[in-house]
Design an enzyme around this catalytic site. Structure first.
Site, PDB file in Angstrom:
ATOM      1  N   SER A 113      -9.080  16.705   6.101  1.00  0.00           N
ATOM      2  CA  SER A 113      -9.174  15.891   4.877  1.00  0.00           C
ATOM      3  C   SER A 113      -9.995  16.603   3.807  1.00  0.00           C
ATOM      4  O   SER A 113     -10.849  17.423   4.102  1.00  0.00           O
ATOM      5  CB  SER A 113      -9.840  14.547   5.188  1.00  0.00           C
ATOM      6  OG  SER A 113      -9.240  13.945   6.305  1.00  0.00           O
TER       7      SER A 113
HETATM    8  N1  SAH Z   1     -10.806  14.118  10.722  1.00  0.00           N
HETATM    9  C1  SAH Z   1      -9.887  15.216  10.800  1.00  0.00           C
HETATM   10  C2  SAH Z   1      -8.630  14.931  10.016  1.00  0.00           C
HETATM   11  C3  SAH Z   1      -7.458  15.041  10.895  1.00  0.00           C
HETATM   12  S1  SAH Z   1      -5.922  14.536  10.254  1.00  0.00           S
HETATM   13  C4  SAH Z   1     -10.521  16.522  10.413  1.00  0.00           C
HETATM   14  O1  SAH Z   1     -11.692  16.546  10.009  1.00  0.00           O
HETATM   15  O2  SAH Z   1      -9.858  17.547  10.567  1.00  0.00           O
HETATM   16  C5  SAH Z   1      -5.617  13.094  11.210  1.00  0.00           C
HETATM   17  C6  SAH Z   1      -5.459  13.269  12.686  1.00  0.00           C
HETATM   18  O3  SAH Z   1      -5.151  11.989  13.230  1.00  0.00           O
HETATM   19  C7  SAH Z   1      -4.342  14.214  13.133  1.00  0.00           C
HETATM   20  O4  SAH Z   1      -4.876  15.227  13.916  1.00  0.00           O
HETATM   21  C8  SAH Z   1      -3.426  13.302  13.946  1.00  0.00           C
HETATM   22  O5  SAH Z   1      -2.837  13.939  15.071  1.00  0.00           O
HETATM   23  C9  SAH Z   1      -4.379  12.205  14.377  1.00  0.00           C
HETATM   24  N2  SAH Z   1      -3.763  10.957  14.809  1.00  0.00           N
HETATM   25  C10 SAH Z   1      -2.706  10.290  14.283  1.00  0.00           C
HETATM   26  N3  SAH Z   1      -2.458   9.175  15.008  1.00  0.00           N
HETATM   27  C11 SAH Z   1      -3.390   9.129  15.998  1.00  0.00           C
HETATM   28  C12 SAH Z   1      -3.661   8.239  17.081  1.00  0.00           C
HETATM   29  N4  SAH Z   1      -2.918   7.145  17.316  1.00  0.00           N
HETATM   30  N5  SAH Z   1      -4.695   8.519  17.892  1.00  0.00           N
HETATM   31  C13 SAH Z   1      -5.460   9.614  17.711  1.00  0.00           C
HETATM   32  N6  SAH Z   1      -5.257  10.495  16.721  1.00  0.00           N
HETATM   33  C14 SAH Z   1      -4.225  10.264  15.871  1.00  0.00           C
END
Ligand code: SAH
Length: 271
Positions: A113
């Site tokens: 993000s």
């Molecule tokens: N906070 C992260 C942002 C990751 S993007 C960072 O600092 O990099 C969002 C993430 O949510 C992705 O990796 C995606 O695979 C995950 N995601 C989506 N649905 C999910 C679920 N049901 N449970 C766990 N993770 C999930």
């Protein structure tokens, strides 16, 4: 929220200082294998060709100044974002862009993000009644570990972080990052975050980095009384995806809408 200035020469990983011990023992769940100095040396070597230079702290401080200029007021959060080396969470080819206010690919169609969005969401958490009284985020549940960057920031501001990721490759990538940087107080879980993480519930703070049509009811069940949840969800008023902020008080839940955002979809199941 404290308005103490960042201590000069603060190092990552940092301790909670006066915010931590009062809230219980700090358990380091990701044990270091390599000294931080060694990791920093490697990082400097990797980062040098991409233009970050040997010391990424000044460019990180510029990111913090921009966040402050854009209205972020929460000093512990600004301090944490000034400490966590965001460039170490992205591919070395993207390291030069790591301190711009942009989301970047982390593989498997997912993104880290934008710093301003990470800041805004954590600031919302900090403005919750419980966090304000406590001076930190308490026990945190993060849905969507991704590359682990936000988890590392949260770890500086809480007594424990449980972070759930549904994609095994990203869960493992984040584990490598957090392990290498010796991030304390953070535990990663491979699983479907739509179910939250019941074994450690309730949580004082819940934050999601992926958005669906609505918030899974179990997230609210796993929120402690006095706790706050911040997550993206589709708004009913046609604004698209917005931040939803839910507080749990003794008498029930209150819900408000925040800024419009664009997060990757919240998906069920693991992969
Ligand atoms: N906070 C992260 C942002 C990751 S993007 C960072 O600092 O990099 C969002 C993430 O949510 C992705 O990796 C995606 O695979 C995950 N995601 C989506 N649905 C999910 C679920 N049901 N449970 C766990 N993770 C999930």
């Amino acid at each position: 929220m404290s308005d103490k200035p960042s201590p000069r020469g603060a190092r990552f990983p940092a301790s909670l200082g006066s915010r931590g011990p009062s809230a219980g023992p700090q358990v380091t769940l990701l044990r270091p294998q390599r000294p931080l100095q060694e990791a920093a040396r490697d990082a400097a070597r990797l980062a040098a060709p991409s233009g970050l230079g040997l010391d990424s702290a000044p460019v990180r401080q510029r990111m913090v100044q921009r966040l402050r200029a854009d209205g972020v007021r929460c000093e512990p959060l600004l301090q944490a974002m000034g400490l966590v080396p965001r460039h170490e969470f992205v591919d070395s080819a993207l390291a030069a862009q790591a301190y711009e206010d942009t989301s970047l690919p982390i593989g498997l169609s997912q993104t880290i993000s934008k710093p301003s969005v990470v800041a805004r969401m954590i600031e919302w958490l900090y403005l919750g009644e419980g966090a304000r009284a406590r001076g930190h985020l308490g026990r945190v549940l993060e849905i969507g570990t991704g590359c682990g960057y936000q988890a590392a920031v949260l770890a500086q501001l809480s007594t424990s972080v449980m972070s759930v990721e549904r994609l095994k490759a990203l869960h493992e990538l984040a584990a490598r990052h957090l392990h290498r940087l010796q991030v304390p107080r953070c535990r990663l879980v491979y699983g479907d975050g739509m179910r939250g993480h019941p074994p450690n519930a309730p949580y004082d703070s819940i934050i999601a980095a992926a958005g669906g049509d609505d918030l899974p009811a179990v997230w609210l069940e796993q929120l402690a009384v006095g706790g706050r949840l911040v997550a993206p969800a589709r708004s009913a008023d046609g604004r698209g995806q917005v931040l939803v902020i839910v507080d749990r008080g003794p008498a029930g839940f209150t819900r408000r809408l925040g800024e419009a955002v664009q997060f990757v979809p919240l998906k069920s199941g693991t992969h």
